[in-house]
Design a protein around this motif. Structure first.
Motif, PDB file in Angstrom:
ATOM      1  N   GLU A 198       0.805  -1.202  -0.004  1.00 43.90           N
ATOM      2  CA  GLU A 198       0.141   0.048  -0.163  1.00 43.90           C
ATOM      3  C   GLU A 198       0.729   1.239   0.009  1.00 43.90           C
ATOM      4  O   GLU A 198       0.508   2.195  -0.760  1.00 43.90           O
ATOM      5  N   ARG A 199       1.750   1.412   0.617  1.00 47.59           N
ATOM      6  CA  ARG A 199       2.798   2.730   0.910  1.00 47.59           C
ATOM      7  C   ARG A 199       3.622   2.617  -0.446  1.00 47.59           C
ATOM      8  O   ARG A 199       3.775   3.956  -0.773  1.00 47.59           O
ATOM      9  N   ARG A 200       3.951   1.635  -0.952  1.00 42.79           N
ATOM     10  CA  ARG A 200       4.926   1.637  -2.136  1.00 42.79           C
ATOM     11  C   ARG A 200       3.960   2.283  -3.267  1.00 42.79           C
ATOM     12  O   ARG A 200       4.421   2.939  -3.984  1.00 42.79           O
ATOM     13  N   LEU A 201       2.848   1.846  -3.273  1.00 41.75           N
ATOM     14  CA  LEU A 201       1.887   2.228  -4.585  1.00 41.75           C
ATOM     15  C   LEU A 201       1.582   3.633  -4.398  1.00 41.75           C
ATOM     16  O   LEU A 201       1.477   4.384  -5.361  1.00 41.75           O
ATOM     17  N   SER A 202       1.282   3.973  -3.099  1.00 41.36           N
ATOM     18  CA  SER A 202       0.544   5.180  -2.848  1.00 41.36           C
ATOM     19  C   SER A 202       1.544   6.564  -2.876  1.00 41.36           C
ATOM     20  O   SER A 202       1.213   7.752  -3.087  1.00 41.36           O
ATOM     21  N   GLY A 203       2.926   6.275  -2.362  1.00 41.00           N
ATOM     22  CA  GLY A 203       3.765   7.185  -1.997  1.00 41.00           C
ATOM     23  C   GLY A 203       3.525   8.227  -0.820  1.00 41.00           C
ATOM     24  O   GLY A 203       2.714   7.740   0.065  1.00 41.00           O
ATOM     25  N   ASP A 204       4.307   9.269  -0.805  1.00 43.90           N
ATOM     26  CA  ASP A 204       4.169  10.041   0.316  1.00 43.90           C
ATOM     27  C   ASP A 204       2.929  10.968   0.677  1.00 43.90           C
ATOM     28  O   ASP A 204       2.827  11.602   1.505  1.00 43.90           O
ATOM     29  N   ASP A 205       2.196  10.886  -0.604  1.00 45.03           N
ATOM     30  CA  ASP A 205       0.780  11.768  -0.348  1.00 45.03           C
ATOM     31  C   ASP A 205      -0.178  10.983   0.609  1.00 45.03           C
ATOM     32  O   ASP A 205      -1.247  11.683   1.082  1.00 45.03           O
ATOM     33  N   TYR A 206       0.254   9.655   1.092  1.00 48.46           N
ATOM     34  CA  TYR A 206      -0.870   8.983   1.702  1.00 48.46           C
ATOM     35  C   TYR A 206      -0.143   8.542   3.250  1.00 48.46           C
ATOM     36  O   TYR A 206       0.959   7.974   3.060  1.00 48.46           O
ATOM     37  N   ASP A 207      -0.904   8.869   4.082  1.00 57.47           N
ATOM     38  CA  ASP A 207      -0.687   8.413   5.503  1.00 57.47           C
ATOM     39  C   ASP A 207      -1.449   7.100   6.016  1.00 57.47           C
ATOM     40  O   ASP A 207      -2.720   7.312   5.938  1.00 57.47           O
ATOM     41  N   TRP A 208      -0.789   5.991   5.962  1.00 59.29           N
ATOM     42  CA  TRP A 208      -1.487   4.795   6.334  1.00 59.29           C
ATOM     43  C   TRP A 208      -1.731   4.287   7.719  1.00 59.29           C
ATOM     44  O   TRP A 208      -0.593   4.298   8.275  1.00 59.29           O
ATOM     45  N   THR A 209      -2.794   4.194   8.260  1.00 57.60           N
ATOM     46  CA  THR A 209      -2.790   3.570   9.676  1.00 57.60           C
ATOM     47  C   THR A 209      -3.323   1.894   9.317  1.00 57.60           C
ATOM     48  O   THR A 209      -4.515   1.645   8.975  1.00 57.60           O
ATOM     49  N   ILE A 210      -2.576   1.020   9.715  1.00 58.61           N
ATOM     50  CA  ILE A 210      -3.046  -0.282   9.511  1.00 58.61           C
ATOM     51  C   ILE A 210      -3.357  -1.058  10.864  1.00 58.61           C
ATOM     52  O   ILE A 210      -2.693  -1.073  11.873  1.00 58.61           O
ATOM     53  N   CYS A 211      -4.468  -1.548  11.105  1.00 57.51           N
ATOM     54  CA  CYS A 211      -5.156  -2.122  11.957  1.00 57.51           C
ATOM     55  C   CYS A 211      -5.808  -3.446  11.806  1.00 57.51           C
ATOM     56  O   CYS A 211      -5.718  -4.100  10.516  1.00 57.51           O
ATOM     57  N   ARG A 212      -5.785  -4.381  12.840  1.00 61.74           N
ATOM     58  CA  ARG A 212      -6.424  -5.858  12.577  1.00 61.74           C
ATOM     59  C   ARG A 212      -7.417  -5.832  13.615  1.00 61.74           C
ATOM     60  O   ARG A 212      -7.601  -6.751  14.529  1.00 61.74           O
ATOM     61  N   ALA A 213      -8.410  -5.018  13.554  1.00 53.77           N
ATOM     62  CA  ALA A 213      -9.595  -4.977  14.616  1.00 53.77           C
ATOM     63  C   ALA A 213     -10.730  -5.861  14.221  1.00 53.77           C
ATOM     64  O   ALA A 213     -10.848  -6.459  12.926  1.00 53.77           O
ATOM     65  N   LYS A 214     -11.273  -6.411  15.192  1.00 51.50           N
ATOM     66  CA  LYS A 214     -12.406  -7.367  14.837  1.00 51.50           C
ATOM     67  C   LYS A 214     -13.939  -6.376  15.177  1.00 51.50           C
ATOM     68  O   LYS A 214     -15.065  -6.973  15.018  1.00 51.50           O
ATOM     69  N   THR A 215     -13.780  -5.662  15.916  1.00 55.83           N
ATOM     70  CA  THR A 215     -14.842  -4.551  16.455  1.00 55.83           C
ATOM     71  C   THR A 215     -14.272  -3.249  16.319  1.00 55.83           C
ATOM     72  O   THR A 215     -13.216  -2.764  16.373  1.00 55.83           O
ATOM     73  N   MET A 216     -15.483  -2.396  16.264  1.00 58.06           N
ATOM     74  CA  MET A 216     -15.197  -0.808  15.953  1.00 58.06           C
ATOM     75  C   MET A 216     -14.259  -0.299  17.264  1.00 58.06           C
ATOM     76  O   MET A 216     -13.660   0.665  17.226  1.00 58.06           O
ATOM     77  N   ASP A 217     -14.511  -0.788  18.625  1.00 61.60           N
ATOM     78  CA  ASP A 217     -13.868  -0.452  19.743  1.00 61.60           C
ATOM     79  C   ASP A 217     -12.570  -0.550  19.690  1.00 61.60           C
ATOM     80  O   ASP A 217     -11.781   0.009  20.184  1.00 61.60           O
ATOM     81  N   GLN A 218     -11.976  -1.446  18.711  1.00 60.73           N
ATOM     82  CA  GLN A 218     -10.726  -1.679  18.748  1.00 60.73           C
ATOM     83  C   GLN A 218      -9.934  -0.629  17.677  1.00 60.73           C
ATOM     84  O   GLN A 218      -8.456  -0.702  17.622  1.00 60.73           O
ATOM     85  N   LEU A 219     -10.404   0.059  17.109  1.00 63.23           N
ATOM     86  CA  LEU A 219      -9.940   1.024  16.248  1.00 63.23           C
ATOM     87  C   LEU A 219      -9.717   2.448  16.677  1.00 63.23           C
ATOM     88  O   LEU A 219     -10.573   2.859  17.713  1.00 63.23           O
ATOM     89  N   PRO A 220      -8.676   2.992  16.432  1.00 61.81           N
ATOM     90  CA  PRO A 220      -8.321   4.500  17.079  1.00 61.81           C
ATOM     91  C   PRO A 220      -9.384   5.534  16.600  1.00 61.81           C
ATOM     92  O   PRO A 220      -9.853   5.643  15.423  1.00 61.81           O
ATOM     93  N   ALA A 221      -9.777   6.191  17.719  1.00 60.01           N
ATOM     94  CA  ALA A 221     -10.954   7.016  17.457  1.00 60.01           C
ATOM     95  C   ALA A 221     -10.615   8.177  16.603  1.00 60.01           C
ATOM     96  O   ALA A 221     -11.361   8.765  15.717  1.00 60.01           O
ATOM     97  N   GLU A 222      -9.387   8.859  16.831  1.00 60.83           N
ATOM     98  CA  GLU A 222      -9.027   9.810  16.139  1.00 60.83           C
ATOM     99  C   GLU A 222      -8.887   9.312  14.634  1.00 60.83           C
ATOM    100  O   GLU A 222      -9.197  10.238  13.703  1.00 60.83           O
TER     101      GLU A 222
END
Length: 345
Positions: A20-44
């Motif tokens: 993902e980072r290689r294809l998109s380059g510096d214009d994209y900031d990626w947050t990679i999670c492995r959540a199973k519920t919404m509560d496990q995702l960073p709110a911000e």
């Protein structure tokens, strides 16, 4: 500073978004999670992401969609999107796209592999040889094995994967028939196969029935207990499409009653399978009547190193095409590029 913030909430890969980072380059900031519920995702990140690339673990229900204050597009890194609420995303001005052009060959290969293993009795021979190394070498005890050439391979859903499966079945000498009320007439003629006009007609002719339909309100449990009572006695059922198309409990009942000769399932209504589910416990116990007749795989029909890379790269390309150029590919929730919410400043 990156122009776009992207969330992968339920990544099905081990690295930190190398592709993902290689294809998109510096214009994209990626947050990679492995959540199973919404509560496990960073709110911000939920509140501020411009786009999402999702797999199939996390459900995008209206409560989760309501949290996406800036998101303009959700891209499914895969084909099925029944875990994403299309109405609430459209109402929020968020486009939903899938990635239909990956894994086609793998799923078709898997469907034919299951059909051939079961139709040729290989799973049964395997289990018999394990249980009785000497007695298994008695061909008289295996009477009833039929030649594949001339048998009817029935395809429910003649889209990309159904077409690929049909062409493979033709190569093995099957007579191929299909049923798909949503595909234009004449497609079957181009493929050199036959078309039937109803599901009942398809069931009545099927020596092997291979499911290749999407999961919708109309197709959910389309191969339930009632439909399985109409299938040609001694048929083999293969499902590499969506788990909700059939009920494994009803499949087991049809195997027990002898209506089905065998079945191969790669997808299930609940994934992962609850080990306490009655039908699954029966499969684990392997009673004599079931031995060698039910082949399971853990939603891996699509899987190869190449297809996993394709799913990731094509999903990123779809995301970038929209965010950078307003080009909306493979949209499944009725949105147009002009209707998608403007990105907030």
């Amino acid at each position: 500073m990156a122009r776009f913030r992207i969330l992968v909430p339920d990544a099905k890969f081990d690295d930190d978004g190398v592709i993902e980072r290689r294809l998109s380059g510096d214009d994209y900031d990626w947050t990679i999670c492995r959540a199973k519920t919404m509560d496990q995702l960073p709110a911000e990140v939920l509140d501020s992401c411009d786009g999402i690339v999702t797999w199939h673990v996390l459900r995008f229900d209206p409560a989760l969609v309501a949290r996406l204050q800036r998101c303009r597009i959700i891209v499914r890194a895969g084909v099925g999107y029944d875990h994403i609420d299309l109405d609430s995303t459209a109402a929020a001005g968020i486009a939903v796209s899938n990635t239909p052009d990956y894994g086609t060959m793998e799923v078709a290969d898997h469907a034919l592999a299951m059909a051939l293993v079961l139709s040729r009795g290989l799973l049964r021979y395997h289990t018999e040889l394990l249980a009785d190394p000497k007695g298994a070498f008695n061909s008289a005890a295996s009477m009833g094995q039929r030649r594949l050439t001339g048998q009817t391979f029935a395809v429910l859903g003649i889209g990309r994967i159904g077409t690929a499966a049909a062409l493979r079945a033709k190569a093995f000498g099957f007579r191929v028939v299909c049923y798909d009320p949503y595909v234009s007439r004449g497609v079957e003629r181009a493929l050199g196969i036959e078309r039937v006009e109803s599901l009942d007609e398809l069931l009545a002719q099927a020596d092997v029935l291979s499911l290749h339909a999407p999961l919708t309100a109309n197709t959910r449990n389309i191969l339930g207990a009632d439909a399985l009572k109409k299938i040609k006695p001694g048929a083999v059922l293969v499902n590499t499409a969506r788990g909700g198309l059939t009920d494994p409990e009803a499949v087991l009942e049809a195997l027990h009653d002898g209506r089905l000769a065998a079945a191969g399932l790669d997808v299930f209504p609940q994934e992962p399978i609850d080990p306490e589910t009655p039908w699954y416990k029966t499969w684990v116990e392997q009673p004599a009547w079931l031995r060698g007749r039910l082949l399971l795989s853990p939603h891996t029909a699509w899987l190869s190193d190449e297809s996993r890379q394709d799913a990731r790269s094509k999903a990123v390309e779809t995301l970038m095409a929209f965010l950078e150029r307003g080009e909306l590919r493979n949209c499944v929730n009725g949105m147009t590029a002009a209707a998608v919410r403007s990105n907030l400043s």
